[in-house]
Design an enzyme around this catalytic site. Structure first.
Site, short mmCIF file in Angstrom:
data_model
loop_
_atom_site.label_atom_id
_atom_site.label_comp_id
_atom_site.label_asym_id
_atom_site.label_seq_id
_atom_site.Cartn_x
_atom_site.Cartn_y
_atom_site.Cartn_z
N GLU A 1 -4.74 -6.57 2.41
CA GLU A 1 -3.58 -7.35 2.85
C GLU A 1 -3.63 -8.79 2.33
O GLU A 1 -2.61 -9.39 2.01
CB GLU A 1 -3.47 -7.35 4.38
CG GLU A 1 -2.85 -6.07 4.95
CD GLU A 1 -3.82 -4.91 4.97
OE1 GLU A 1 -5.03 -5.13 4.78
OE2 GLU A 1 -3.37 -3.77 5.17
N GLU B 1 0.84 -1.20 0.00
CA GLU B 1 0.00 0.00 0.00
C GLU B 1 0.88 1.25 0.00
O GLU B 1 1.77 1.38 0.85
CB GLU B 1 -0.91 -0.02 1.23
CG GLU B 1 -1.95 -1.14 1.16
CD GLU B 1 -2.44 -1.62 2.52
OE1 GLU B 1 -2.27 -0.89 3.50
OE2 GLU B 1 -2.98 -2.73 2.58
N ASP C 1 1.32 -4.91 12.34
CA ASP C 1 0.03 -5.26 12.93
C ASP C 1 -0.97 -5.75 11.88
O ASP C 1 -1.79 -6.62 12.15
CB ASP C 1 -0.57 -4.03 13.63
CG ASP C 1 0.42 -3.39 14.59
OD1 ASP C 1 0.20 -3.46 15.80
OD2 ASP C 1 1.44 -2.84 14.10
N PHE C 2 -0.90 -5.16 10.69
CA PHE C 2 -1.92 -5.44 9.68
C PHE C 2 -1.74 -6.82 9.05
O PHE C 2 -2.58 -7.28 8.27
CB PHE C 2 -1.93 -4.36 8.58
CG PHE C 2 -2.16 -2.97 9.10
CD1 PHE C 2 -2.76 -2.76 10.34
CD2 PHE C 2 -1.78 -1.86 8.36
CE1 PHE C 2 -2.97 -1.47 10.83
CE2 PHE C 2 -1.99 -0.58 8.84
CZ PHE C 2 -2.58 -0.38 10.08
N HIS D 1 -0.63 -0.33 15.98
CA HIS D 1 0.51 0.12 15.17
C HIS D 1 1.84 -0.15 15.85
O HIS D 1 2.85 0.41 15.49
CB HIS D 1 0.42 1.63 14.89
CG HIS D 1 -0.70 2.02 14.00
ND1 HIS D 1 -1.98 2.17 14.45
CD2 HIS D 1 -0.75 2.29 12.67
CE1 HIS D 1 -2.78 2.52 13.46
NE2 HIS D 1 -2.05 2.60 12.35
N GLN E 1 1.94 -2.18 5.70
CA GLN E 1 2.19 -0.80 6.13
C GLN E 1 2.66 -0.78 7.59
O GLN E 1 3.58 -0.07 7.94
CB GLN E 1 0.93 0.02 5.96
CG GLN E 1 1.22 1.47 5.74
CD GLN E 1 0.15 2.12 4.90
OE1 GLN E 1 -1.01 2.15 5.31
NE2 GLN E 1 0.52 2.65 3.76
#
Lengths: 347, 324
Positions: free
Chosen positions: B60, B29, B85-86, B127, B82
């Site tokens: 994702e 991203e 965490d994602f 984050h 990014q």
């Protein structure tokens, strides 16, 4: 980009125009018979205790699977799912290796690491499914992305069922393919039952192919019991993708003629639904068409049938002769080695 | 040798590999014009074009699954999350598809997933995580956690060369804070080899990532007490350098395992258990663990400071261990 409902295929001439000669037509019939035969024999082997785990069949889906796979080019790739045995057969995965896979033998495509129809053969452009449907759909989109990056004239086919199409994976994959106009053809085998869940509890659009509009590409609904109509629509979509025209979503309408797997007697499916779709049996339907339109003779038919029977018999014998894996190999291949990246499909 | 930040080192390593090997490309991203959330790929799209620096939708799953499909077709994708965490959104694809593909289907998946991880900047619960142990439990994935700029470049090169899915945890707190000498030429730092960050004789701290610097500061304070602390930087968690850890444990007889991830089920537990199994008779004290408490990463500065292991926590732990 309204969804289009495909017309049935009529005459032999129309089929020839679509790129199939008479030999191809008989080959399709043979592949459909092998597809059903592998699953019927497999079911028996399962009941005999020769196949561990569970057993999933795609009775009723033979035309859809064989039709799409027949339309694929040699360099095209795909990720078929559990009702798509016909794809493996049509692409040339030998039935004895499929039986070996079911039986957990070393000569199965996954060498006993995975079971039943979780199989593929990278050299034949097929990549093995996982149980979390449709996880391989966005993977197939990634294959289309690779073709686009390298500017190759190849197409990826991504299969899923109508049940699996509800998952986010399908959405993310289709959205990406639409945004980048990737050379991907999506095939939703709508066999109307996601385990015991009927379509009206699965989606609220009239046709799943309607969703294509939301991703900015074309959708088409085809009668999945008409192998030639499936072939024609798949070929159109594949050639369009190859020419840079972007993805197509093909919804192929069938009925799953058995339970979700062999443990499921499908008591929840109305009997009249089975009766109606039994009259549209894809193999019987195509057999009639071949006799009426391509003058398939009794002798030709007998020869094909006998050949398939012989092939299945020999395949089971050969699979049973394949050894079970050595437990000492349990940890082999958890990680790939450096030289494995030099295999043909990795170059 | 030129001095570079940890971030520049990653950027340089990635650019070098993309120049060297046409199969290497990046996707994620905002990685294109914007250069990624942390600017690791700034200027890449100008050099390599939009089909080798691919801006992806906020997807994702499509990023990781797409990278997997590309890898199956012979490319060498480097995908960026990014924030680490994602990766939870793509967990299924890493664990269900990528990690198991070689074992069950025989097809290698040479992908690198870059994961900006770690806290220290009030990023809050979504984050700031260090989810490495979650993936260390999944056979088929490799896990890299560089601490220095030199390692960040060399380990990234090895990760890209590796024929397996590699999770490359880049610590955000180090991006612009840590500078070091980084060779300009190409070099690969092997996975699975620990590095002695600071030699010592009395106590061993086994750690990785940003905690290497916390351990170093604590070791410097212990020096005043006359306690010599060895700081062993694991560098990669899968594979991890059991031999180096066991050798150091046998030599110093006392081990403290330090990590920024939460304690229960953290990778430190694996290290402590291995030392207990393999080097018990060499120990002069219990293997201690200092890690984050079992809570989400909090936002407010005093809470976050209480959450992330601090130098004083490590000093106290080392003193207690030294006195044992």
């Amino acid at each position: 980009m309204a969804v289009r409902e495909a017309e049935p295929v009529g005459s032999l001439q129309e089929v020839k125009d679509a790129g199939l000669d008479r030999e191809d037509l008989l080959g399709i019939y043979r592949n459909m018979l092998i597809t059903r035969g592998v699953e019927e024999r497999g079911h028996i082997l399962y009941k005999q205790g020769k196949i561990p785990g569970s057993f999933y069949t795609g009775r009723g889906n033979e035309a859809s699977a064989v039709g799409v796979a027949t339309a694929m080019g040699a360099d095209d790739v795909g990720c078929p799912l559990q009702r798509d045995m016909g794809v493996h057969i049509t692409r040339g995965v030998e039935p004895w290796r499929i039986f070996a896979q079911y039986m957990g033998r070393v000569d199965g495509p996954t060498h006993g690491r995975d079971g039943n129809v979780h199989l593929g053969d990278a050299n034949l452009g097929l990549h093995a499914m996982v149980s979390h449907l449709p996880a391989m759909l966005p993977v197939a989109v990634g294959m289309g992305l690779a073709f686009r990056i390298r500017e190759e004239r190849r197409v990826a086919v991504a299969w899923c069922g109508e049940g699996a199409s509800a998952r986010g994976d399908a959405h993310e994959g289709m959205n990406l393919a639409g945004v980048r106009r990737l050379p991907v053809v999506f095939v939703i085998d709508n066999n109307q039952w996601a385990y015991s869940t009927p379509t009206y509890l699965e989606y609220a659009v009239e046709h799943l192919a309607d969703r294509a509009a939301a991703y900015g590409f074309d959708g088409v609904v085809v009668d999945g019991t008409d192998v030639l109509a499936v072939y024609r629509e798949a070929r159109r979509a594949i050639e369009k993708a190859r020419e840079g025209g972007g993805p197509t979503l093909i919804e192929s309408l069938t009925l799953r003629m058995e339970g979700h797997a062999v443990h499921d007697d499908a008591f929840y499916v109305p009997r009249e639904m089975f009766e109606e779709w039994a009259r549209r049996d894809p193999i019987e339907r195509y057999r009639t068409w071949l006799r009426d339109n391509a003058s398939m003779s009794d002798d030709e038919e007998d020869e094909i049938t006998a050949g398939v029977k012989r092939l299945l018999h020999e395949s089971i014998e050969r699979a049973e002769a394949s050894p079970l894996p050595d437990p000492a190999t349990l940890l082999d291949g958890v990680f790939a080695e450096q030289d494995e990246l030099e295999t043909p499909h990795h170059k | 040798m030129p001095e570079k930040t940890y971030l520049q080192a990653i950027s340089d390593g990635l650019r070098q590999e993309m120049r060297r090997d046409q199969r290497v490309f990046v996707l994620g991203e905002d990685v294109g014009v914007y250069g990624g959330a942390f600017k690791v790929t700034l200027g890449f799209q100008e050099e390599f074009g939009p089909w080798r620096v691919i801006d992806m939708p906020l997807s994702e799953t499509a990023i990781v699954a797409g990278a997997t499909g590309c890898a199956l077709m012979g490319l060498r994708p480097v995908a960026e999350m990014q924030f680490a965490d994602f990766v939870s959104c793509a967990w299924d694809h890493l664990v269900t598809v990528a990690a198991k593909q070689r074992y069950r289907a025989g097809t290698p998946i040479p992908i690198v997933l870059r994961l900006p991880s770690g806290g220290g900047f009030s990023g809050g619960p979504f984050h700031s995580q260090n989810p490495e142990s979650t993936f260390a439990h999944i056979p088929g994935l490799k896990i890299v956690c560089p601490a220095t700029p030199e390692d960040a470049k060399g380990l990234l090169v090895s990760a890209i060369e590796d024929p397996n899915p590699v999770l490359f945890f880049e610590h955000k707190h180090l991006y612009r804070r840590i500078k070091g000498e980084v060779p300009d030429e190409r070099y690969a730092t092997p996975l699975g080899k620990a590095r002695v960050h600071r030699p010592g004789d009395d106590v061993t701290v086994v750690t990785w990532g940003a905690m290497v610097y916390t351990a170093q500061s604590a070791a410097e304070k212990l020096e005043a007490d006359g306690v010599s602390v060895e700081v062993l930087d694991l560098r990669t968690l899968i594979p991890w350098d059991r031999e180096a850890v066991l050798a150091s444990a046998r030599r110093t007889s006392k081990v403290l395992v330090l990590h920024e991830d939460t304690k229960t089920g953290g990778f430190g537990a694996e290290i402590a258990a291995t030392i207990a199994e393999e080097a018990f008779e060499h120990l002069d004290g219990p293997v201690r663990r200092i890690a984050a408490p079992d809570a989400p990463v909090p936002f407010s500065p005093p809470l976050e400071k209480a959450y992330i292991p601090q130098v004083d926590d490590v000093v106290a732990g080392l003193r207690a261990l030294a006195a044992y």
